[in-house]
Design an enzyme around this catalytic site. Structure first.
Site: not given
Length: 158
Positions: A52, A54, A82, A85
């Protein structure tokens, strides 16, 4: 303090993700008024379920600063982080997270605010029609077969 130019930089990253059939989420990390890390989702491109934006940006920032503690840093991300993250953001000790679109299906930020953790992150929703539109357009194209979804598999989450 929020500065729109950093969210625009995160949107540039999100567009890169979309070009590679990844969900268009982009992220930048800022320290002392300078972008120290940029990343975009690479789950599909790297065949890595935790790639992801992040997570990738946190890794880059930590490497650049040669620190695992990102206190004094702000994160700008185009979509609400999410749960995975959020955990990484808390663990990295990021001060502020500014995000431009909410996750209406799986909202995380509001749900974790009362969980006792050893570092409180200031999560700020800074509504951005551009951040919402890039996601809406991506999924509309995916549903209409205009994106090469055969490489995407079944997972279409962040």
């Amino acid at each position: 303090m929020y500065d729109e130019k950093y969210l625009i930089a995160a949107l540039d990253e999100a567009r890169k993700a979309a070009r590679y059939q990844d969900v268009p989420v982009g992220c930048v990390i800022v320290k002392d008024g300078k972008i120290i890390a940029r990343a975009h989702n690479r789950k599909v491109a790297s065949v890595d379920p935790v790639a992801h934006s992040e997570i990738l940006a946190i890794r880059k920032a930590a490497k650049k600063l040669y620190l695992s503690n990102l206190s004094g840093c702000d994160m700008y991300v185009t979509f609400e982080p999410c749960l995975m993250c959020v955990g990484a953001i808390i663990g990295a000790r990021v001060d502020n997270v500014y995000y431009g679109a909410r996750d209406l299906k799986f909202p995380t930020v509001d749900k974790i605010k009362d969980i006792p953790v050893n570092h409180k992150v200031n999560f700020v929703y800074v509504e951005s029609s551009q951040c919402s539109a890039i996601l809406t357009d991506f999924f509309k194209e995916l549903r209409n077969g205009k994106r090469g979804n055969k490489s995407r598999g079944k997972d279409s989450n962040n």
